[in-house]
Design a protein around this motif. Structure first.
Motif, short mmCIF file in Angstrom:
data_model
loop_
_atom_site.label_atom_id
_atom_site.label_comp_id
_atom_site.label_asym_id
_atom_site.label_seq_id
_atom_site.Cartn_x
_atom_site.Cartn_y
_atom_site.Cartn_z
N VAL A 103 0.85 -1.19 0.00
CA VAL A 103 0.00 0.00 0.00
C VAL A 103 0.88 1.24 0.00
O VAL A 103 1.76 1.40 0.85
N PHE A 104 0.63 2.13 -0.95
CA PHE A 104 1.39 3.36 -1.11
C PHE A 104 0.42 4.53 -1.03
O PHE A 104 -0.50 4.63 -1.87
N ASP A 234 -2.20 -9.86 -9.85
CA ASP A 234 -1.53 -8.98 -8.90
C ASP A 234 -0.07 -8.69 -9.27
O ASP A 234 0.65 -8.04 -8.52
N SER A 235 0.36 -9.17 -10.44
CA SER A 235 1.74 -8.93 -10.86
C SER A 235 1.87 -7.80 -11.87
O SER A 235 2.93 -7.17 -11.96
N HIS A 236 0.80 -7.52 -12.64
CA HIS A 236 0.87 -6.51 -13.68
C HIS A 236 -0.13 -5.37 -13.49
O HIS A 236 -0.09 -4.41 -14.25
N VAL A 237 -1.02 -5.47 -12.52
CA VAL A 237 -2.06 -4.46 -12.32
C VAL A 237 -1.72 -3.57 -11.13
O VAL A 237 -1.51 -4.06 -10.01
N ILE A 246 -15.68 8.65 -1.60
CA ILE A 246 -16.35 7.95 -0.49
C ILE A 246 -16.30 8.74 0.82
O ILE A 246 -17.04 8.41 1.74
N MET A 247 -15.47 9.80 0.88
CA MET A 247 -15.49 10.69 2.04
C MET A 247 -15.65 12.13 1.57
O MET A 247 -16.73 12.68 1.64
N ALA A 248 -14.55 12.72 1.05
CA ALA A 248 -14.63 14.10 0.55
C ALA A 248 -13.41 14.39 -0.31
O ALA A 248 -12.29 14.04 0.06
N PRO A 249 -13.60 15.09 -1.44
CA PRO A 249 -12.48 15.37 -2.34
C PRO A 249 -11.39 16.23 -1.72
O PRO A 249 -10.20 16.06 -2.02
N ALA A 250 -11.77 17.18 -0.84
CA ALA A 250 -10.78 18.11 -0.30
C ALA A 250 -9.75 17.43 0.61
O ALA A 250 -8.72 18.04 0.93
N LEU A 251 -10.00 16.20 1.00
CA LEU A 251 -9.00 15.48 1.79
C LEU A 251 -7.73 15.25 0.99
O LEU A 251 -6.64 15.15 1.56
N ARG A 252 -7.87 15.15 -0.35
CA ARG A 252 -6.74 14.87 -1.23
C ARG A 252 -5.91 13.71 -0.70
O ARG A 252 -4.71 13.83 -0.42
N LEU A 253 -6.56 12.58 -0.59
CA LEU A 253 -5.91 11.39 -0.05
C LEU A 253 -6.33 10.18 -0.87
O LEU A 253 -7.52 9.92 -1.06
N GLY A 254 -5.34 9.46 -1.37
CA GLY A 254 -5.60 8.26 -2.13
C GLY A 254 -4.56 7.20 -1.83
O GLY A 254 -3.72 7.38 -0.93
N TRP A 255 -4.62 6.12 -2.57
CA TRP A 255 -3.63 5.06 -2.38
C TRP A 255 -3.48 4.28 -3.66
O TRP A 255 -4.34 4.30 -4.54
N LEU A 256 -2.34 3.63 -3.79
CA LEU A 256 -2.18 2.66 -4.85
C LEU A 256 -1.61 1.38 -4.26
O LEU A 256 -0.96 1.40 -3.21
N ILE A 257 -1.93 0.28 -4.92
CA ILE A 257 -1.44 -1.03 -4.52
C ILE A 257 -0.51 -1.52 -5.61
O ILE A 257 -0.90 -1.59 -6.78
N ALA A 258 0.73 -1.79 -5.21
CA ALA A 258 1.76 -2.15 -6.17
C ALA A 258 2.69 -3.17 -5.53
O ALA A 258 2.69 -3.36 -4.31
N PRO A 259 3.52 -3.84 -6.34
CA PRO A 259 4.48 -4.80 -5.78
C PRO A 259 5.40 -4.14 -4.76
O PRO A 259 5.88 -3.02 -4.96
#
Length: 405
Positions: A103-104, A234-237, A246-259
């Motif tokens: 999780v990044f 889960d190796s190429h995506v 799901i909460m609010a855009p102004a939070l400016r918080l996201g995540w990506l899932i990567a190797p």
């Protein structure tokens, strides 16, 4: 003694910008939003969640708790591990298993797209994008001046996988394929199960990275959710998620899932952009999730947005003239409308704003350069109350009657 600098003369050379900026323009979508967001305009244009559904009380309490108990919330700091664990706990709802090391955390999903693009795409390389696609990804790739390999989209089943294969079999080597499998922005379509499986297989066979943008996956309205591509490969995506919808855009918080092995390089790229995401926001969102508020909040969003979607669809059935079709989204916030070929949506927008004070986004704002996409429009159903949806669609129907007679 400090010397006095004279004012520059008319002949002083101008600052030279990088070559890629010479033709740089703000996205058509952003330009339009500035126009159609004027006071008094009933707007279906923006991609906005409903402000009346923001979890303001629970989030305020979480934020106050963090500020009163944790001085580190206002300091520089590494990614907040408890928030990463919350993301890990959330992802099984989307059918994805991951570890905290995969999780990044990012400053919004848009930053995740930018980081991945800088990691994967060489200057003047290739990227594979749908002909009609989220404008933010075009802005992200612009500075790399890539060759864009366009792919068509079926309005019932999603991206045309055969087009992807055709590009690859002709020898194309795209840095990645970008997809929104659930509740496509702007088309509203979700990818069929068969196409999800095929894309996951293609990625493995050809070594094709896929960026899976999933801002709307938690906002599903019609029964069983299909698994994200990440659940199938889960190796190429690379999976990109966001708290904006799901909460609010102004939070400016996201995540990506990567190797896990890629995290050090992704970290270096992020640090060049903003050093780190807000420690305060990370801790406040984590505290909100600690309170167990999210499941009930998501249920409320799903119930209300389903009602708003159904209200808009029913109103379109009543007020739109024959010869017009539209998608029926199972998730997300958008309906894509196909108008008769002779209708120019940009001209229609001018008429709609002036005569009926109602707005939408013409489809060409999302189109691949050179693609004729003048007879489409995107409608947003999440940001208006039921009464405004009813009234706005009735107004828009009157404008459509003028051009389809």
């Amino acid at each position: 003694m400090i010397p006095t600098l004279s004012a520059p003369s008319p002949g002083v050379a101008e600052i030279r910008s990088a070559g890629w900026t010479h033709n740089m323009q703000r996205s058509v979508l952003r330009q339009m939003l500035a126009v159609v967001s004027r006071p008094g305009i009933l707007s279906f244009a923006g991609g906005l969640p409903a402000p009346d559904l923001f979890p303001t009380d629970d989030y305020s309490a979480a934020l106050a708790h963090v500020l009163s108990t944790d001085r580190g919330a206002l300091q520089y700091g590494p990614p907040f591990m408890p928030l990463k664990r919350h993301v890990v706990d959330m992802m099984p709802q989307r059918g994805v298993d991951c570890s905290v090391d995969q999780v990044f955390l990012t400053t919004g999903a848009q930053q995740a797209l930018d980081i991945l693009t800088r990691f994967l795409l060489d200057s003047a390389g290739q990227v594979m994008l749908e002909e009609i696609v989220y404008t933010g990804i075009r802005q992200v790739v612009a500075s790399h001046q890539p060759e864009v390999l366009p792919v068509r989209t079926d309005l019932e089943t999603g991206i045309e996988v055969d087009d992807v294969i055709a590009h690859l079999e002709r020898g194309a080597t795209p840095a990645y394929l970008y997809v929104i499998p659930d509740a496509h922005n702007p088309l509203g379509v979700s990818l069929s199960e068969e196409k999800r499986v095929r894309l996951a297989e293609i990625a493995a066979v050809y070594g094709l990275p896929i960026i899976e943008d999933d801002p709307y996956g938690f906002l599903s309205y019609d029964g069983r959710c299909l698994p994200p591509l990440r659940a199938l490969n889960d190796s190429h995506v690379f999976y990109v998620g966001s708290f904006s919808k799901i909460m609010a855009p102004a939070l400016r918080l996201g995540w990506l899932i990567a190797p896990e092995a890629l995290m050090p390089k992704l970290t270096v790229i992020k640090e060049a952009g903003d050093l780190e995401s807000s420690a305060l926001t990370q801790r406040a969102v984590s505290a909100y999730l600690d309170g167990g508020h999210l499941p009930a909040h998501l249920e409320r969003l799903q119930k209300e947005y389903r009602l708003r979607r159904d209200t808009m669809l029913a109103a379109m059935e009543r007020h739109f003239p024959p010869g017009i079709t539209w998608t029926r989204p199972r998730a997300g916030m958008f309906i894509w409308v196909t108008l008769p070929e002779h209708v120019d949506a940009a001209t229609l927008l001018e008429t709609a704003v002036e005569r009926e004070k109602v707005a939408f986004i013409p489809g060409h704002a999302f189109a691949h350069p050179g693609l004729k996409a003048t007879n489409f429009m995107r409608l947003n159903f999440s940001n208006c109350c039921l009464a405004d949806i009813e009234q706005g669609i009735e107004r828009l129907g009157r404008v459509l009657e003028l051009v389809t007679e």
